[in-house]
Design a protein around this motif. Structure first.
Motif, PDB file in Angstrom:
ATOM      1  N   ALA A 249       0.822  -1.207   0.000  1.00 46.36           N
ATOM      2  CA  ALA A 249       0.000   0.000   0.000  1.00 46.36           C
ATOM      3  C   ALA A 249       0.854   1.256   0.000  1.00 46.36           C
ATOM      4  CB  ALA A 249      -0.941  -0.010   1.205  1.00 46.36           C
ATOM      5  N   THR A 250       1.881   1.281   0.834  1.00 48.35           N
ATOM      6  CA  THR A 250       2.724   2.475   0.901  1.00 48.35           C
ATOM      7  C   THR A 250       3.581   2.627  -0.348  1.00 48.35           C
ATOM      8  OG1 THR A 250       4.358   1.174   2.144  1.00 48.35           O
ATOM      9  CG2 THR A 250       2.807   2.487   3.408  1.00 48.35           C
ATOM     10  N   ARG A 251       3.996   1.519  -0.954  1.00 47.81           N
ATOM     11  CA  ARG A 251       4.806   1.630  -2.160  1.00 47.81           C
ATOM     12  C   ARG A 251       4.005   2.214  -3.317  1.00 47.81           C
ATOM     13  NH1 ARG A 251       8.466  -3.910  -2.094  1.00 47.81           N
ATOM     14  NH2 ARG A 251       9.868  -3.233  -0.450  1.00 47.81           N
ATOM     15  N   SER A 252       2.738   1.869  -3.424  1.00 44.44           N
ATOM     16  CA  SER A 252       1.912   2.443  -4.482  1.00 44.44           C
ATOM     17  C   SER A 252       1.755   3.945  -4.300  1.00 44.44           C
ATOM     18  CB  SER A 252       0.545   1.751  -4.497  1.00 44.44           C
ATOM     19  OG  SER A 252       0.675   0.372  -4.747  1.00 44.44           O
ATOM     20  N   GLU A 253       1.492   4.377  -3.069  1.00 37.36           N
ATOM     21  CA  GLU A 253       1.367   5.805  -2.809  1.00 37.36           C
ATOM     22  C   GLU A 253       2.701   6.517  -2.972  1.00 37.36           C
ATOM     23  OE1 GLU A 253      -0.393   9.417  -1.823  1.00 37.36           O
ATOM     24  OE2 GLU A 253      -1.251   7.474  -2.407  1.00 37.36           O
ATOM     25  N   LEU A 254       3.788   5.875  -2.554  1.00 36.16           N
ATOM     26  CA  LEU A 254       5.112   6.477  -2.724  1.00 36.16           C
ATOM     27  C   LEU A 254       5.457   6.631  -4.200  1.00 36.16           C
ATOM     28  CD1 LEU A 254       7.789   7.463  -1.515  1.00 36.16           C
ATOM     29  CD2 LEU A 254       8.561   5.086  -1.482  1.00 36.16           C
ATOM     30  N   THR A 255       5.138   5.631  -5.004  1.00 37.23           N
ATOM     31  CA  THR A 255       5.406   5.729  -6.427  1.00 37.23           C
ATOM     32  C   THR A 255       4.624   6.868  -7.056  1.00 37.23           C
ATOM     33  OG1 THR A 255       5.794   3.347  -6.508  1.00 37.23           O
ATOM     34  CG2 THR A 255       5.384   4.443  -8.591  1.00 37.23           C
ATOM     35  N   ARG A 256       3.377   7.058  -6.620  1.00 37.12           N
ATOM     36  CA  ARG A 256       2.576   8.159  -7.150  1.00 37.12           C
ATOM     37  C   ARG A 256       3.184   9.508  -6.779  1.00 37.12           C
ATOM     38  NH1 ARG A 256      -0.861  11.834  -5.754  1.00 37.12           N
ATOM     39  NH2 ARG A 256      -0.554  11.314  -3.556  1.00 37.12           N
ATOM     40  N   ALA A 257       3.629   9.652  -5.527  1.00 38.78           N
ATOM     41  CA  ALA A 257       4.226  10.917  -5.089  1.00 38.78           C
ATOM     42  C   ALA A 257       5.552  11.182  -5.806  1.00 38.78           C
ATOM     43  CB  ALA A 257       4.431  10.895  -3.575  1.00 38.78           C
ATOM     44  N   LEU A 258       6.347  10.142  -6.010  1.00 39.98           N
ATOM     45  CA  LEU A 258       7.611  10.320  -6.720  1.00 39.98           C
ATOM     46  C   LEU A 258       7.379  10.692  -8.186  1.00 39.98           C
ATOM     47  CD1 LEU A 258       9.645   7.314  -5.281  1.00 39.98           C
ATOM     48  CD2 LEU A 258      10.093   9.731  -4.870  1.00 39.98           C
ATOM     49  N   GLY A 259       6.337  10.113  -8.798  1.00 47.23           N
ATOM     50  CA  GLY A 259       6.032  10.447 -10.181  1.00 47.23           C
ATOM     51  C   GLY A 259       5.650  11.903 -10.363  1.00 47.23           C
ATOM     52  N   ILE A 260       5.042  12.507  -9.334  1.00 51.06           N
ATOM     53  CA  ILE A 260       4.709  13.929  -9.403  1.00 51.06           C
ATOM     54  C   ILE A 260       5.946  14.802  -9.220  1.00 51.06           C
ATOM     55  CG2 ILE A 260       3.360  15.750  -8.288  1.00 51.06           C
ATOM     56  CD1 ILE A 260       1.280  13.652  -7.582  1.00 51.06           C
ATOM     57  N   ALA A 261       6.857  14.371  -8.338  1.00 53.73           N
ATOM     58  CA  ALA A 261       8.024  15.203  -8.011  1.00 53.73           C
ATOM     59  C   ALA A 261       9.154  15.075  -9.016  1.00 53.73           C
ATOM     60  CB  ALA A 261       8.533  14.845  -6.612  1.00 53.73           C
ATOM     61  N   PHE A 262       9.294  13.915  -9.664  1.00 55.37           N
ATOM     62  CA  PHE A 262      10.426  13.693 -10.567  1.00 55.37           C
ATOM     63  C   PHE A 262       9.905  13.251 -11.934  1.00 55.37           C
ATOM     64  CE2 PHE A 262      12.022  13.055  -6.294  1.00 55.37           C
ATOM     65  CZ  PHE A 262      13.204  13.795  -6.307  1.00 55.37           C
ATOM     66  N   PRO A 263      10.388  13.881 -12.995  1.00 57.24           N
ATOM     67  CA  PRO A 263       9.892  13.504 -14.336  1.00 57.24           C
ATOM     68  C   PRO A 263      10.365  12.133 -14.788  1.00 57.24           C
ATOM     69  CG  PRO A 263      11.637  15.154 -14.500  1.00 57.24           C
ATOM     70  CD  PRO A 263      11.319  15.015 -13.050  1.00 57.24           C
ATOM     71  N   VAL A 264      11.547  11.700 -14.339  1.00 55.85           N
ATOM     72  CA  VAL A 264      12.093  10.409 -14.745  1.00 55.85           C
ATOM     73  C   VAL A 264      12.000   9.463 -13.555  1.00 55.85           C
ATOM     74  CG1 VAL A 264      14.079   9.173 -15.665  1.00 55.85           C
ATOM     75  CG2 VAL A 264      13.666  11.543 -16.349  1.00 55.85           C
TER      76      VAL A 264
END
Length: 409
Positions: A249-264
């Protein structure tokens, strides 16, 4: 010098326009209790992509403490509702949870990881982020399916998910004798010849001698002379997949937050991370797992020292401590700073004489008397006078220590 922990310096003899920085990449290995962060540079070699590890951080979360505090608060409120005490009945019922809501203990893991990723991005130009997206398929594990089946996964990584989950669940040790650092086999707690299934709740880890000694015996017969070990294995085998579900659960949310902050942003599975680590001959740690996330060929070097960061929080608003019944048993001081220091500050104490003579560096625990305690990597030093202490870094909600890569935290 910008910070002591992590050690960060500012170059003041040049400007940004006059500098040329290639940039670095960041690997993240999220975990339930600890998260690994690795800063590295990739280069193209004759055999493919080569990674050079530059810096490693192991972040320890405090999700279990948050969960315990929320459960205790809930118990206090439930007690007031059931006793003949003052209690205001609810005036309305509009408590709804938005989409993507996470429990506070899980949200803490995401926010602290993103906070440290943001810090590293301020101190070094991060051009790409590699994150481990999924480690365990909880649905397939609970259904007892054969994870090496062609419809699930086929190829080099086949069968690694179930083994990785068992290694995490049984702490990488033999369930029968507790041996670590030896080859471990997957063993059926109730043998298949006596009606045992392939469900994850019937699987455990056993070293080769224990596996051969147990053979197809029932676990009650094999551990007839060790009732405590038998009871421990039965309880551990029935443990739910809560840790795996929390991590996913946390990895899915973390991936979403990282996708917003970093383009690659590039994601990979836990099976590939383990495969990369084993073929490069690296020990199992969160920091090295972070270095091995994603697609590459060789790890040329990695940091020998890891910065161990533990989330401690910034204190509490409560100025009392309660006993087991919820009544206050002591009162805390109303002020935070004493003699210019606060609990959690990173400081150096230079004591000239006495039983505490020497230099001690660590976190402070302040007292109104002016005699402070310092938590150092070697232990707790008590009763150091404030006049011998020099501030290095203000408290920021984390405790810092260093350890050798490959050693147990």
């Amino acid at each position: 010098m910008h910070r002591h922990a992590p050690f960060v310096i500012r170059l003041r003899d040049r400007s940004v326009a006059e500098s040329s920085v290639d940039g670095v990449e960041l690997g993240i290995d999220p975990g339930s209790k600890r998260t690994g962060l690795a800063v590295f540079t990739p280069t193209e070699g004759e055999t493919g992509v080569i990674r050079h590890g530059l810096y490693a951080i192991e972040l320890t979360h405090r999700g279990s403490q948050i969960r315990h505090s929320l459960a205790r608060r809930s118990a206090y409120r439930r007690r007031r509702r059931s006793r003949n005490l003052r209690y205001r009945s609810p005036r309305f019922n509009n408590r709804t949870r938005p989409d993507g809501w996470l429990a506070p203990s899980l949200r803490h893991r995401v926010e602290t990881t993103m906070a440290w990723v943001g810090r590293l991005a301020r101190w070094a130009p991060i051009r790409a982020v590699h994150v481990e997206r999924v480690a365990f398929d909880t649905h397939a594990l609970s259904q007892g399916r054969d994870l090496s089946h062609e419809e699930y996964q086929h190829g080099t990584l086949s069968g690694t998910e179930v083994r990785e989950y068992l290694l995490a669940k049984w702490s990488r040790a033999c369930a029968y004798c507790g041996a670590t650092g030896v080859p471990l086999n997957i063993d059926h707690i109730r043998p298949k010849s006596k009606g045992g299934s392939d469900r994850i709740s019937n699987l455990t880890l056993a070293c080769i001698p224990c596996n051969e000694s147990k053979s197809n015996q029932a676990i009650e017969e094999f551990l007839s002379g060790r009732p405590k070990v038998l009871a421990k294995i039965i309880v551990q085998a029935k443990a739910p997949l809560s840790c795996a579900a929390a991590v996913n659960a946390t990895r899915s949310e973390l991936t979403r937050a990282l996708g917003i902050a970093f383009p690659v942003l590039r994601s990979a599975s836990g099976g590939r991370t383990k495969w990369n680590r084993r073929r490069n001959g690296l020990p199992k740690t969160h920091s090295l797992d972070a270095l091995c996330v994603g697609t590459f060929d060789t790890v040329r070097q990695y940091p020998r020292t890891v910065l161990a960061v533990a989330a401690t929080g910034r204190g509490t608003y409560a100025r009392t401590r309660a006993d087991r019944y919820g009544f206050p048993r002591l009162r805390l001081p109303r002020q935070k700073y004493f003699f210019g220091f606060a609990t959690g500050d990173y400081a150096r104490a230079s004591v000239p004489t006495g039983v505490r003579a020497g230099t001690h560096i660590g976190r402070l625990a302040v007292r109104s008397t002016g005699s402070f305690n310092i938590r150092t990597p070697d232990g707790l030093v008590q009763g150091v006078h404030h006049r011998h202490i020099r501030l290095l870094q203000r408290a920021d909600g984390y405790a810092y220590m260093t350890r050798t890569e490959g050693s147990e935290p």
